[in-house]
Enzyme design. Structure first.
Site, PDB file in Angstrom:
ATOM      1  N   THR A  53       0.812  -1.218   0.000  1.00  0.00           N
ATOM      2  CA  THR A  53       0.000   0.000   0.000  1.00  0.00           C
ATOM      3  C   THR A  53       0.842   1.263   0.000  1.00  0.00           C
ATOM      4  OG1 THR A  53      -1.835  -1.079   1.095  1.00  0.00           O
ATOM      5  CG2 THR A  53      -1.698   1.290   1.375  1.00  0.00           C
ATOM      6  N   SER A 111       0.727 -10.046  -0.412  1.00  0.00           N
ATOM      7  CA  SER A 111       0.061 -11.359  -0.425  1.00  0.00           C
ATOM      8  C   SER A 111       0.804 -12.331  -1.343  1.00  0.00           C
ATOM      9  CB  SER A 111      -1.376 -11.231  -0.937  1.00  0.00           C
ATOM     10  OG  SER A 111      -1.978 -10.083  -0.422  1.00  0.00           O
ATOM     11  N   THR A 157       1.781  -4.479   4.367  1.00  0.00           N
ATOM     12  CA  THR A 157       1.626  -4.844   5.783  1.00  0.00           C
ATOM     13  C   THR A 157       1.128  -6.277   5.972  1.00  0.00           C
ATOM     14  OG1 THR A 157      -0.612  -3.932   5.815  1.00  0.00           O
ATOM     15  CG2 THR A 157       1.175  -2.482   6.531  1.00  0.00           C
ATOM     16  N   THR A 168       1.051 -21.108  20.615  1.00  0.00           N
ATOM     17  CA  THR A 168      -0.264 -20.724  21.145  1.00  0.00           C
ATOM     18  C   THR A 168      -1.025 -19.813  20.185  1.00  0.00           C
ATOM     19  OG1 THR A 168      -1.459 -19.623  22.936  1.00  0.00           O
ATOM     20  CG2 THR A 168       0.776 -18.840  22.504  1.00  0.00           C
ATOM     21  N   GLN A 169      -2.340 -19.964  20.195  1.00  0.00           N
ATOM     22  CA  GLN A 169      -3.199 -19.067  19.406  1.00  0.00           C
ATOM     23  C   GLN A 169      -3.280 -17.686  20.054  1.00  0.00           C
ATOM     24  OE1 GLN A 169      -7.069 -20.921  18.988  1.00  0.00           O
ATOM     25  NE2 GLN A 169      -6.162 -22.822  18.243  1.00  0.00           N
ATOM     26  N   CYS A 170      -2.898 -17.595  21.323  1.00  0.00           N
ATOM     27  CA  CYS A 170      -2.993 -16.304  22.037  1.00  0.00           C
ATOM     28  C   CYS A 170      -1.957 -15.322  21.497  1.00  0.00           C
ATOM     29  CB  CYS A 170      -2.760 -16.500  23.531  1.00  0.00           C
ATOM     30  SG  CYS A 170      -4.013 -17.533  24.294  1.00  0.00           S
TER      31      CYS A 170
HETATM   32  N1  ASP Z   1      -2.398  -5.716   0.518  1.00  0.00           N
HETATM   33  C1  ASP Z   1      -1.375  -4.771   0.942  1.00  0.00           C
HETATM   34  C2  ASP Z   1      -0.069  -5.535   1.032  1.00  0.00           C
HETATM   35  O1  ASP Z   1       0.186  -6.191   2.008  1.00  0.00           O
HETATM   36  C3  ASP Z   1      -1.765  -4.140   2.232  1.00  0.00           C
HETATM   37  C4  ASP Z   1      -0.772  -3.155   2.799  1.00  0.00           C
HETATM   38  O2  ASP Z   1       0.280  -2.869   2.285  1.00  0.00           O
HETATM   39  O3  ASP Z   1      -1.081  -2.616   3.846  1.00  0.00           O
HETATM   40  O4  ASP Z   1       0.695  -5.471   0.117  1.00  0.00           O
END
Ligand code: ASP
Length: 335
Positions: free
Chosen positions: A12, A58, A88, A271-273
């Site tokens: 992003t 992704s 992110t 752990t999932q926590c």
């Molecule tokens: N889909 C974006 C990515 O991870 C989201 C971001 O950058 O915040 O490339």
């Protein structure tokens, strides 16, 4: 003056709106100075490198992690610090993977991104990138770590998890406080930051991808666990359990995990926590797992557990060494 290399992978932070469709699309790294001319004013020399192709995070994967680590290795002697602009969504995975691939790191590698594109008025990318570069170029505190800088905090990257898709406070480090906070000044918590290595820097170039993550939940079935255990070539299984490492105690569950271990697949309990630690043996519900040889991930995040398994199983072939390393603190990923 410090030399900083800014590596743009996508995400992003570098997005602009397509004039025709209105959809967000990546921009050209050279335009970063048009969007953020203030970068030129930071007291350091900045050079930039744009990955090809730039990606939504992704699409990040093991091959790209090795490429980024190798590139840092090639450029290592020419720069004092590295800033990686990254989406992110998988930032915590990338930070974890790089922390294992970059051995005896003595320079800062700061990964940052944003929730809003740099081109937008209220973007968090502006502050994130300025502070990330300032931290990478700081002359007072040595930060020989792979970190994530986000929302005014510097974290050890392999301790983080993305917890928010809406607000600027997107990352959480439940088992280790931030390494630095940005306010009027940048205050570093030197006692938490890793010491400088005594050995020479090197880059590992292998990662094993034959790893699965299995989340335990009340509707999990024997068929599902068996299907996971039957994945061809599976070498490692990360089992996300409840609380301090607890899982069902029914025979069918325990027998299924035993069968998986009998095939030579290494099973790690995390752990999932979002904070706290696995403590196998604390409850009856984890005693059997411990006794059958499941490795405790202790207070590791799932992201770091995946990266650690990929690293250990990818670079060391002896089973005992693999287990020893998985039980050890390699890069500050466990307490
Ligand atoms: N889909 C974006 C990515 O991870 C989201 C971001 O950058 O915040 O490339």
């Amino acid at each position: 003056m410090k030399n900083i290399l800014v590596i743009y992978t996508g995400g992003t932070i570098g997005m602009v709106k397509d004039a025709q469709t209105g959809a967000l699309k990546p921009f050209d790294m050279k335009k970063i100075y048009e969007v953020l001319p203030v970068l030129r004013k930071i007291d350091c020399n900045i050079e930039t490198y744009q990955c090809d192709p730039i990606i939504d995070s992704s699409d990040m994967n093991a091959t790209k992690w090795i490429e980024i680590a190798s590139f840092i290795g090639e450029q290592y002697d020419s720069y004092d610090g590295f800033v990686i602009l990254h989406g992110t969504d998988t930032m915590s995975y990338t930070a974890s993977a790089l922390s294992f691939l970059l051995d005896n790191l003595s320079k800062p590698v700061i990964i940052t991104g944003s929730q809003l594109p740099l081109g937008m008025i209220r973007t968090d990318g502006r502050d994130n990138i300025i502070s990330a570069v300032e931290i990478a170029a700081n002359t007072e505190v040595s930060i020989p770590e792979v970190c994530i800088f986000f929302d005014n905090k510097l974290y050890r990257g392999n301790r983080t998890t993305k917890i928010n898709a809406e607000y600027f406070e997107a990352f959480y480090s439940g088992n280790l406080p931030s390494l630095a906070k940005v306010g009027i000044n940048i205050s570093y918590k030197k006692h938490i930051i890793a010491p400088n290595p005594t050995k020479e820097f090197s880059v590992y170039k292998n990662l094993c991808t034959d790893i699965a993550i299995m989340k335990i939940h009340p509707a999990i079935s024997e068929d599902y666990i068996k299907a996971v255990g039957n994945i061809p070539n599976l070498k490692g299984l990360i089992m996300e359990t409840y609380g301090s490492g607890n899982a069902p105690t029914q025979d069918w569950f325990l027998e299924s995990i035993k069968d998986i271990i009998a095939k030579g697949i290494i099973v790690m309990n995390v752990t999932q926590c979002k904070a706290g630690s696995v403590a196998m043996g604390h409850y009856q519900a984890s005693c059997d797992l411990r006794d059958m040889g499941v490795i405790s991930g202790r207070d590791i995040t799932t992201e770091a557990a995946l990266a650690k398994m990929m690293f250990v199983l990818g670079n060391f072939s002896d089973k005992q060494t693999q287990k020893k390393l998985l039980n050890s603190n390699l890069r500050g990923e466990i307490s």
